[in-house]
Write an enzyme that holds these catalytic residues in place. Sequence first.
Site, short mmCIF file in Angstrom:
data_model
loop_
_atom_site.label_atom_id
_atom_site.label_comp_id
_atom_site.label_asym_id
_atom_site.label_seq_id
_atom_site.Cartn_x
_atom_site.Cartn_y
_atom_site.Cartn_z
N ARG A 156 0.81 -1.21 0.00
CA ARG A 156 0.00 0.00 0.00
C ARG A 156 0.85 1.27 0.00
O ARG A 156 0.66 2.16 -0.83
CB ARG A 156 -0.93 0.00 1.22
CG ARG A 156 -1.80 1.22 1.32
CD ARG A 156 -2.68 1.16 2.54
NE ARG A 156 -1.92 1.30 3.77
CZ ARG A 156 -1.65 2.47 4.36
NH1 ARG A 156 -2.04 3.59 3.79
NH2 ARG A 156 -0.98 2.51 5.48
N ILE A 157 1.81 1.38 0.93
CA ILE A 157 2.62 2.60 1.02
C ILE A 157 3.53 2.74 -0.19
O ILE A 157 3.68 3.83 -0.75
CB ILE A 157 3.44 2.63 2.32
CG1 ILE A 157 2.53 2.54 3.54
CG2 ILE A 157 4.29 3.90 2.39
CD1 ILE A 157 1.55 3.68 3.66
N ASP A 165 9.69 -6.18 -4.45
CA ASP A 165 8.88 -6.64 -3.32
C ASP A 165 9.22 -8.10 -3.02
O ASP A 165 9.64 -8.85 -3.92
CB ASP A 165 7.39 -6.50 -3.64
CG ASP A 165 6.53 -6.51 -2.39
OD1 ASP A 165 6.09 -5.43 -1.97
OD2 ASP A 165 6.31 -7.60 -1.82
N ARG A 188 9.31 -0.49 9.47
CA ARG A 188 9.64 -0.95 10.82
C ARG A 188 11.16 -1.01 10.95
O ARG A 188 11.86 -1.39 9.99
CB ARG A 188 9.04 -2.33 11.12
CG ARG A 188 7.54 -2.34 11.35
CD ARG A 188 7.15 -1.57 12.60
NE ARG A 188 5.73 -1.64 12.91
CZ ARG A 188 4.81 -0.81 12.49
NH1 ARG A 188 5.16 0.18 11.66
NH2 ARG A 188 3.55 -0.93 12.84
N ASP A 199 11.95 6.92 10.39
CA ASP A 199 10.80 7.17 11.26
C ASP A 199 10.63 6.02 12.25
O ASP A 199 9.74 6.08 13.10
CB ASP A 199 9.53 7.32 10.43
CG ASP A 199 8.33 7.78 11.25
OD1 ASP A 199 8.51 8.72 12.06
OD2 ASP A 199 7.24 7.22 11.09
N GLU A 207 11.28 -0.35 19.50
CA GLU A 207 10.21 0.53 19.95
C GLU A 207 9.30 -0.24 20.92
O GLU A 207 9.17 -1.46 20.80
CB GLU A 207 9.41 1.02 18.74
CG GLU A 207 10.22 1.92 17.81
CD GLU A 207 9.40 2.43 16.63
OE1 GLU A 207 8.19 2.72 16.83
OE2 GLU A 207 9.94 2.52 15.53
N HIS A 262 8.42 7.75 14.94
CA HIS A 262 7.33 6.95 14.38
C HIS A 262 6.04 7.77 14.25
O HIS A 262 4.98 7.38 14.76
CB HIS A 262 7.07 5.70 15.23
CG HIS A 262 6.47 4.57 14.44
ND1 HIS A 262 6.70 3.25 14.72
CD2 HIS A 262 5.66 4.58 13.35
CE1 HIS A 262 6.04 2.49 13.86
NE2 HIS A 262 5.42 3.28 13.01
N GLY A 266 4.93 8.74 11.13
CA GLY A 266 4.52 8.68 9.73
C GLY A 266 3.01 8.70 9.53
O GLY A 266 2.49 9.41 8.69
#
Length: 306
Positions: free
Chosen positions: A148-149, A168, A225, A249, A254, A278, A280
């Site tokens: 998607r992004i 991908d 990530r 980001d 985390e 983070h 975004g």
Amino acid sequence: MKTQILEPDEFPALALDKLRALGPVVVGPTEDTTDVEAVFTRLATVLDAAFHARYPALRTIVSPTTGLDHIDLDYFGSRGIDVVSLRGRTAFLDNIHATAEHTIALALALIRDIPAAVAAVREGRWNRYPHKGNELHGKTVLIHGYGRIGRLVAPIYRAFGCTVLAHDVVEGRVPEGFRCDFAEALAETDILSIHLPLNVETRGLLDADLLSRLPPRAIVVNTSRGEVVDQDHLLAALEQGKLAGAALDVLIGEPDPVSSALKTRFAALGKRLVITPHIGGFTYESLDAVEEFITGAFIDSIRDRG
């Protein structure tokens, strides 16, 4: 049903009203968690066996995120606890642009030295010469992760005049016009833009070998990530001048990823490293949309479960 909003900052009033129609809602921290059946969480809380021990009545976890590495899915799945998230909800998510926009903002902030220039003016210095930057126009961008992004980011880079290639881990996902041999394309890349989900296949995927194939002029932009990148090698490559910069980001570990040792390394890299915490997908528009949507999905899941 008693519900708790673990991270309530600016939780939409409309969504809150819908939850209150189901039963009591605790907004924020509480000591009395024994009868909480559903929790809403973003990314600041780790949900695992220790968390469950404090929530013995828990039946549903709701997270308005696609990444779920803050939730021990195997553990909760084995105990029959539902996890309602944005993962796989493509039709809805295709209209959420925040992370794609932030990707470009990070790239521009890095190559135009925007953070340092802003800081200099705030300190009373008006001198453009230390902040000479580069343009996006004419650069070759390699998008790693064409979900998607990646699909949203590609036309934005192209609008800036970039040549866009893509790869991908899912075979056949990248259309013909963007497809490339990933290992070979790395050597010609100016901007490596990372948009991979975190899973067993992608954890540590961008390792020392792949990162070493980038030319010294290249920058790395990661809004996916932290764990998909060999973070230590990435920092070492920056320290040794093997990469021009990185705009991140996300970091490994985390929600508390910055040790004192990392702070020292970050400071030493100066303008060659731009990091945001983070944010975004963290916009007023996106948060309202996703939390109202996920609240509806949660209510539907309760009805389906009976």
